[in-house]
Design a protein around this motif. Structure first.
Motif, PDB file in Angstrom:
ATOM      1  N   ASP A  51      44.668  37.686  41.738  1.00 43.84           N
ATOM      2  CA  ASP A  51      45.829  38.561  41.566  1.00 43.84           C
ATOM      3  C   ASP A  51      46.362  38.475  40.139  1.00 43.84           C
ATOM      4  O   ASP A  51      47.550  38.279  39.898  1.00 43.84           O
ATOM      5  CB  ASP A  51      46.947  38.216  42.565  1.00 43.84           C
ATOM      6  N   ALA A  52      45.466  38.634  39.171  1.00 41.16           N
ATOM      7  CA  ALA A  52      45.811  38.488  37.750  1.00 41.16           C
ATOM      8  C   ALA A  52      46.987  39.366  37.353  1.00 41.16           C
ATOM      9  O   ALA A  52      47.874  38.943  36.623  1.00 41.16           O
ATOM     10  CB  ALA A  52      44.596  38.803  36.881  1.00 41.16           C
ATOM     11  N   GLN A  53      47.012  40.591  37.846  1.00 35.26           N
ATOM     12  CA  GLN A  53      48.107  41.499  37.491  1.00 35.26           C
ATOM     13  C   GLN A  53      49.433  40.984  38.035  1.00 35.26           C
ATOM     14  O   GLN A  53      50.449  41.022  37.354  1.00 35.26           O
ATOM     15  CB  GLN A  53      47.815  42.891  38.036  1.00 35.26           C
ATOM     16  N   ASP A  54      49.422  40.457  39.264  1.00 33.23           N
ATOM     17  CA  ASP A  54      50.641  39.934  39.869  1.00 33.23           C
ATOM     18  C   ASP A  54      51.130  38.670  39.173  1.00 33.23           C
ATOM     19  O   ASP A  54      52.300  38.344  39.217  1.00 33.23           O
ATOM     20  CB  ASP A  54      50.415  39.642  41.355  1.00 33.23           C
ATOM     21  N   ARG A  55      50.246  37.955  38.518  1.00 34.09           N
ATOM     22  CA  ARG A  55      50.622  36.726  37.826  1.00 34.09           C
ATOM     23  C   ARG A  55      51.116  36.995  36.414  1.00 34.09           C
ATOM     24  O   ARG A  55      51.451  36.080  35.690  1.00 34.09           O
ATOM     25  CB  ARG A  55      49.444  35.755  37.788  1.00 34.09           C
ATOM     26  N   GLY A  56      51.107  38.245  35.987  1.00 30.23           N
ATOM     27  CA  GLY A  56      51.636  38.589  34.676  1.00 30.23           C
ATOM     28  C   GLY A  56      50.697  38.304  33.529  1.00 30.23           C
ATOM     29  O   GLY A  56      51.150  38.154  32.393  1.00 30.23           O
ATOM     30  N   LEU A  57      49.387  38.209  33.785  1.00 27.89           N
ATOM     31  CA  LEU A  57      48.453  37.990  32.684  1.00 27.89           C
ATOM     32  C   LEU A  57      48.448  39.217  31.780  1.00 27.89           C
ATOM     33  O   LEU A  57      48.480  40.350  32.251  1.00 27.89           O
ATOM     34  CB  LEU A  57      47.036  37.737  33.213  1.00 27.89           C
ATOM     35  N   PRO A  58      48.384  39.013  30.477  1.00 31.36           N
ATOM     36  CA  PRO A  58      48.361  40.153  29.552  1.00 31.36           C
ATOM     37  C   PRO A  58      47.032  40.905  29.639  1.00 31.36           C
ATOM     38  O   PRO A  58      46.028  40.363  30.104  1.00 31.36           O
ATOM     39  CB  PRO A  58      48.522  39.496  28.180  1.00 31.36           C
ATOM     40  N   THR A  59      47.045  42.149  29.187  1.00 31.09           N
ATOM     41  CA  THR A  59      45.815  42.935  29.155  1.00 31.09           C
ATOM     42  C   THR A  59      45.481  43.290  27.708  1.00 31.09           C
ATOM     43  O   THR A  59      46.347  43.254  26.828  1.00 31.09           O
ATOM     44  CB  THR A  59      45.933  44.238  29.977  1.00 31.09           C
ATOM     45  N   THR A  60      44.229  43.617  27.489  1.00 27.99           N
ATOM     46  CA  THR A  60      43.767  43.997  26.166  1.00 27.99           C
ATOM     47  C   THR A  60      42.643  45.016  26.302  1.00 27.99           C
ATOM     48  O   THR A  60      42.094  45.187  27.385  1.00 27.99           O
ATOM     49  CB  THR A  60      43.269  42.764  25.365  1.00 27.99           C
ATOM     50  N   GLU A  61      42.326  45.680  25.189  1.00 27.20           N
ATOM     51  CA  GLU A  61      41.213  46.619  25.178  1.00 27.20           C
ATOM     52  C   GLU A  61      39.940  45.861  24.841  1.00 27.20           C
ATOM     53  O   GLU A  61      39.773  45.359  23.732  1.00 27.20           O
ATOM     54  CB  GLU A  61      41.453  47.722  24.147  1.00 27.20           C
ATOM     55  N   VAL A  62      39.059  45.754  25.829  1.00 29.43           N
ATOM     56  CA  VAL A  62      37.763  45.109  25.666  1.00 29.43           C
ATOM     57  C   VAL A  62      36.841  45.726  26.713  1.00 29.43           C
ATOM     58  O   VAL A  62      37.284  46.063  27.803  1.00 29.43           O
ATOM     59  CB  VAL A  62      37.864  43.570  25.804  1.00 29.43           C
ATOM     60  N   VAL A  63      35.579  45.929  26.373  1.00 30.05           N
ATOM     61  CA  VAL A  63      34.645  46.579  27.287  1.00 30.05           C
ATOM     62  C   VAL A  63      34.031  45.554  28.240  1.00 30.05           C
ATOM     63  O   VAL A  63      33.466  44.548  27.809  1.00 30.05           O
ATOM     64  CB  VAL A  63      33.528  47.311  26.508  1.00 30.05           C
ATOM     65  N   CYS A  64      34.151  45.837  29.538  1.00 30.32           N
ATOM     66  CA  CYS A  64      33.577  44.977  30.574  1.00 30.32           C
ATOM     67  C   CYS A  64      32.054  45.106  30.540  1.00 30.32           C
ATOM     68  O   CYS A  64      31.527  46.222  30.585  1.00 30.32           O
ATOM     69  CB  CYS A  64      34.108  45.390  31.941  1.00 30.32           C
ATOM     70  N   PRO A  65      31.315  43.987  30.485  1.00 30.20           N
ATOM     71  CA  PRO A  65      29.856  44.064  30.466  1.00 30.20           C
ATOM     72  C   PRO A  65      29.262  44.494  31.810  1.00 30.20           C
ATOM     73  O   PRO A  65      28.102  44.860  31.887  1.00 30.20           O
ATOM     74  CB  PRO A  65      29.423  42.639  30.113  1.00 30.20           C
ATOM     75  N   ASN A  66      30.081  44.480  32.861  1.00 26.21           N
ATOM     76  CA  ASN A  66      29.597  44.830  34.192  1.00 26.21           C
ATOM     77  C   ASN A  66      29.754  46.324  34.493  1.00 26.21           C
ATOM     78  O   ASN A  66      28.819  46.970  34.931  1.00 26.21           O
ATOM     79  CB  ASN A  66      30.339  43.994  35.239  1.00 26.21           C
ATOM     80  N   CYS A  67      30.953  46.886  34.245  1.00 29.55           N
ATOM     81  CA  CYS A  67      31.221  48.283  34.621  1.00 29.55           C
ATOM     82  C   CYS A  67      31.618  49.169  33.443  1.00 29.55           C
ATOM     83  O   CYS A  67      31.876  50.351  33.617  1.00 29.55           O
ATOM     84  CB  CYS A  67      32.299  48.345  35.696  1.00 29.55           C
ATOM     85  N   GLU A  68      31.720  48.585  32.247  1.00 25.13           N
ATOM     86  CA  GLU A  68      32.087  49.290  31.018  1.00 25.13           C
ATOM     87  C   GLU A  68      33.516  49.833  31.009  1.00 25.13           C
ATOM     88  O   GLU A  68      33.848  50.697  30.205  1.00 25.13           O
ATOM     89  CB  GLU A  68      31.066  50.386  30.694  1.00 25.13           C
ATOM     90  N   ASN A  69      34.371  49.325  31.896  1.00 28.39           N
ATOM     91  CA  ASN A  69      35.802  49.630  31.844  1.00 28.39           C
ATOM     92  C   ASN A  69      36.333  49.083  30.518  1.00 28.39           C
ATOM     93  O   ASN A  69      35.817  48.096  29.983  1.00 28.39           O
ATOM     94  CB  ASN A  69      36.508  48.963  33.032  1.00 28.39           C
ATOM     95  N   ASP A  70      37.375  49.713  29.963  1.00 32.14           N
ATOM     96  CA  ASP A  70      37.858  49.294  28.637  1.00 32.14           C
ATOM     97  C   ASP A  70      39.144  48.471  28.663  1.00 32.14           C
ATOM     98  O   ASP A  70      39.773  48.271  27.632  1.00 32.14           O
ATOM     99  CB  ASP A  70      38.040  50.510  27.736  1.00 32.14           C
TER     100      ASP A  70
END
Length: 104
Positions: A51-70
């Motif tokens: 539950d990374a989003q619920d824990r308040g972890l920050p996000t950044t722009e980086v390409v996922c090597p699995n699904c190519e989400n940014d």
């Protein structure tokens, strides 16, 4: 990692105890703590990133090597000796794939 209450030195894990190599002080390990032991490294606590989003972890722009989400959540953790820099870990916001910055 634990530090001795008597002299402040780093303690080593031995069975169910933390033992100080400097003064010999012994302390019981916390039974509720979770640890991962890897060959040639000290014990490190497991970072719960469910539950990374619920824990308040920050996000950044980086390409996922699995699904190519940014977009990915990220956190830093010291996994090497204290004189080495921390390692940045990523969790994809789309597929929840996990990787670290130095993975290629």
């Amino acid at each position: 990692m634990e530090f001795c209450d008597e002299c402040g030195s780093m303690m080593k894990a031995e069975d169910d105890l933390w033992v100080c190599g400097s003064c010999g002080n012994k302390q019981p390990k916390d039974p509720d703590a979770s640890f991962v032991v890897t060959e040639g490294q000290e014990e490190t606590e497991i970072v719960d990133v469910s539950d990374a989003q619920d824990r308040g972890l920050p996000t950044t722009e980086v390409v996922c090597p699995n699904c190519e989400n940014d977009r990915a959540h990220w956190y830093m953790q010291q996994i090497r000796s204290a004189d080495e820099s921390e390692t940045r870990f990523f969790i994809c916001t789309e597929c929840e794939h996990r990787w670290r910055e130095d993975d290629n």
